[in-house]
Scaffold this motif. Sequence first.
Motif, short mmCIF file in Angstrom:
data_model
loop_
_atom_site.label_atom_id
_atom_site.label_comp_id
_atom_site.label_asym_id
_atom_site.label_seq_id
_atom_site.Cartn_x
_atom_site.Cartn_y
_atom_site.Cartn_z
N SER A 293 37.63 36.91 61.01
CA SER A 293 37.97 38.17 60.33
C SER A 293 38.96 37.94 59.19
N SER A 294 38.90 38.82 58.21
CA SER A 294 39.86 38.76 57.10
C SER A 294 40.08 40.17 56.58
N GLU A 295 41.20 40.37 55.93
CA GLU A 295 41.53 41.70 55.43
C GLU A 295 41.72 41.65 53.92
N ASN A 296 41.53 42.82 53.27
CA ASN A 296 41.74 42.88 51.83
C ASN A 296 43.24 42.88 51.53
N LEU A 297 43.60 42.18 50.46
CA LEU A 297 45.01 42.06 50.09
C LEU A 297 45.24 42.55 48.68
N GLU A 399 57.88 39.66 52.48
CA GLU A 399 57.53 39.09 53.79
C GLU A 399 56.21 39.65 54.32
N SER A 400 55.98 40.96 54.13
CA SER A 400 54.76 41.58 54.65
C SER A 400 53.51 41.00 53.99
N LEU A 401 53.55 40.86 52.66
CA LEU A 401 52.41 40.28 51.94
C LEU A 401 52.22 38.82 52.31
N LYS A 408 45.22 36.27 56.99
CA LYS A 408 43.88 36.08 56.42
C LYS A 408 43.44 34.63 56.56
N LEU A 409 44.41 33.71 56.50
CA LEU A 409 44.10 32.28 56.60
C LEU A 409 44.22 31.78 58.05
N ASP A 410 44.04 32.72 59.01
CA ASP A 410 43.88 32.40 60.43
C ASP A 410 45.18 32.05 61.15
N PHE A 411 46.31 32.55 60.67
CA PHE A 411 47.55 32.41 61.45
C PHE A 411 47.54 33.46 62.55
N SER A 412 47.79 33.04 63.79
CA SER A 412 47.90 34.00 64.89
C SER A 412 49.34 34.51 64.95
N ARG A 458 39.40 27.21 53.10
CA ARG A 458 39.10 26.88 51.69
C ARG A 458 38.21 27.95 51.07
N MET A 459 37.21 28.38 51.81
CA MET A 459 36.31 29.42 51.31
C MET A 459 37.07 30.73 51.11
N GLN A 460 37.99 31.04 52.02
CA GLN A 460 38.76 32.28 51.88
C GLN A 460 39.72 32.20 50.70
N ILE A 461 40.28 31.01 50.44
CA ILE A 461 41.14 30.83 49.26
C ILE A 461 40.31 31.02 47.99
N GLU A 462 39.06 30.51 48.01
CA GLU A 462 38.15 30.75 46.87
C GLU A 462 37.95 32.25 46.66
N GLU A 463 37.69 32.99 47.74
CA GLU A 463 37.50 34.44 47.64
C GLU A 463 38.74 35.11 47.06
N LEU A 464 39.91 34.70 47.56
CA LEU A 464 41.17 35.27 47.06
C LEU A 464 41.32 35.05 45.56
N LEU A 465 41.03 33.81 45.12
CA LEU A 465 41.20 33.49 43.71
C LEU A 465 40.20 34.24 42.83
#
Length: 492
Positions: A293-297, A399-401, A408-412, A458-465
């Motif tokens: 899962s990932s969320e919009n930022l 801190e929140s962002l 989004k990068l899978d930190f629990s 890596r794919m999620q960082i691509e999406e972010l960029l």
Amino acid sequence: MSLINVTNLTFAHEGSYDNIFENVSFQLDTDWKLGFTGRNGRGKTTFMNLLLGKYEYSGKISAKVSFDYFPFHVEHKEYHTIDVVEEIYPDYQHWELMRELSLLEVSEDILYRPFDSLSNGEQTKVLLAALFLKEDSFLLIDEPTNHLDMKARRLVSHYLNSKSGFILVSHDRSFLDHCVDHILSINKTNIEIQKGNFSDWWENKQRQDQSELAENEHLRKDIRRLSEAAKRTSDWSDKVEKSKNGTRNSGSKLDKGYVGHKAAKMMKRSKGIEQRQQTSIDDRSKLLKNIESSENLKISQLTYHKNQLAELIGVSIQYGEKTVCEDVSFTIEQGERIALSGKNGSGKSSIIKLICGEELSYTGTFRKGSQLKISYVSQDTSHLEGNLTDYARRNDIDESLFKAILRKLDFSRVQFEKNIEDYSGGQKKKVLIAKSLCEKVHLHIWDEPLNFIDVISRMQIEELLHEYAPTILFVEHDSEFCNNIATKVIEL
């Protein structure tokens, strides 16, 4: 061919409340070229250490082969390379070593140089060649691509493709595609083995995710429909039950047996609907467990008052007598995502240092916008310490962002409570990237940001960029990432 059997494997690090593996069972063939993938912190290196017998665990791991780990720890790096090879495998045949080095395009003369004088790429190739000399040995190859340039990655991937009998941890999609025939993946809730390369696995995963999402939507609608039906039936049952008493005032006779039978029938129907509803809820709970899962930022970069942020014209950089790069010319304009490319030693990091403001000896013309704010991500993570809250405060970032990007990068949530120095290498790089994306700047400069970072991140960082569209200059040897992100490539 022989088999490696893992049966009911359960393991947790000492002092940890969470099991990394719980009752895991699977079987590996020692002839496979096995790509090992999974998010940072899921236990890839831990599993290889379990195979090597470094930790106590419950369950059983049985194999008729011995295990060897790459990168092999070289205790005396000042020794000549040929002596380092002998340390790894005393019984090697020289002609066999030369055959392996030839496949890796390494010349014989490096055997007679101190090992620590070799480049990272040369050291990687020598250690791989030495380890593949061993017979009846299953190799555990842990991230061999870090610090290898694109040409060296292609060469090593072709070399590994000619071999068999290894587990390969790599986060480079193209590299994996060229040299594996099976994928072992640590997912959120299980471990899977699939035949094929990384692209085959990823295609299957996306297909499975889409199927689960569609099934989830169907079950969600089913649960809502059944909930409404259950409420209507319950309301009808209440009305019928009340009617048994309500007719006394009307003066008419009422068949209470019939009414009671009707009420019981409705109650039974209500129970049936409730049961079907619970079944749908249970089915739904089995879905989406392995969907990442990932969320919009909401991230925004500062806008510079000019379109051009920096310019290099015929720049050559020197360190004493040595020129590390020569006649480099390019501009950085707002909105560009520039990949700085070239083999190791071509001066990429030196160009980055110059733009970041480090005092270097150079010739040619270099101009940088006044008051230009730059965020820099270095290769080094050794300076990271303390908890995330203090780190955000020290670096004056939201801190929140910051934590939302890490989520989004899978930190629990558990990771948020740990000190950064206890993170894996990939998690530390994610901290640097998240910090950079939080900083209010005109230009991001990232030097090999993806070392140790897992494929899905890596794919999620691509999406972010793509979504955030910052102006960025980066050095990265992951060819897929470069192809997907760069709007311009500067070849040194």
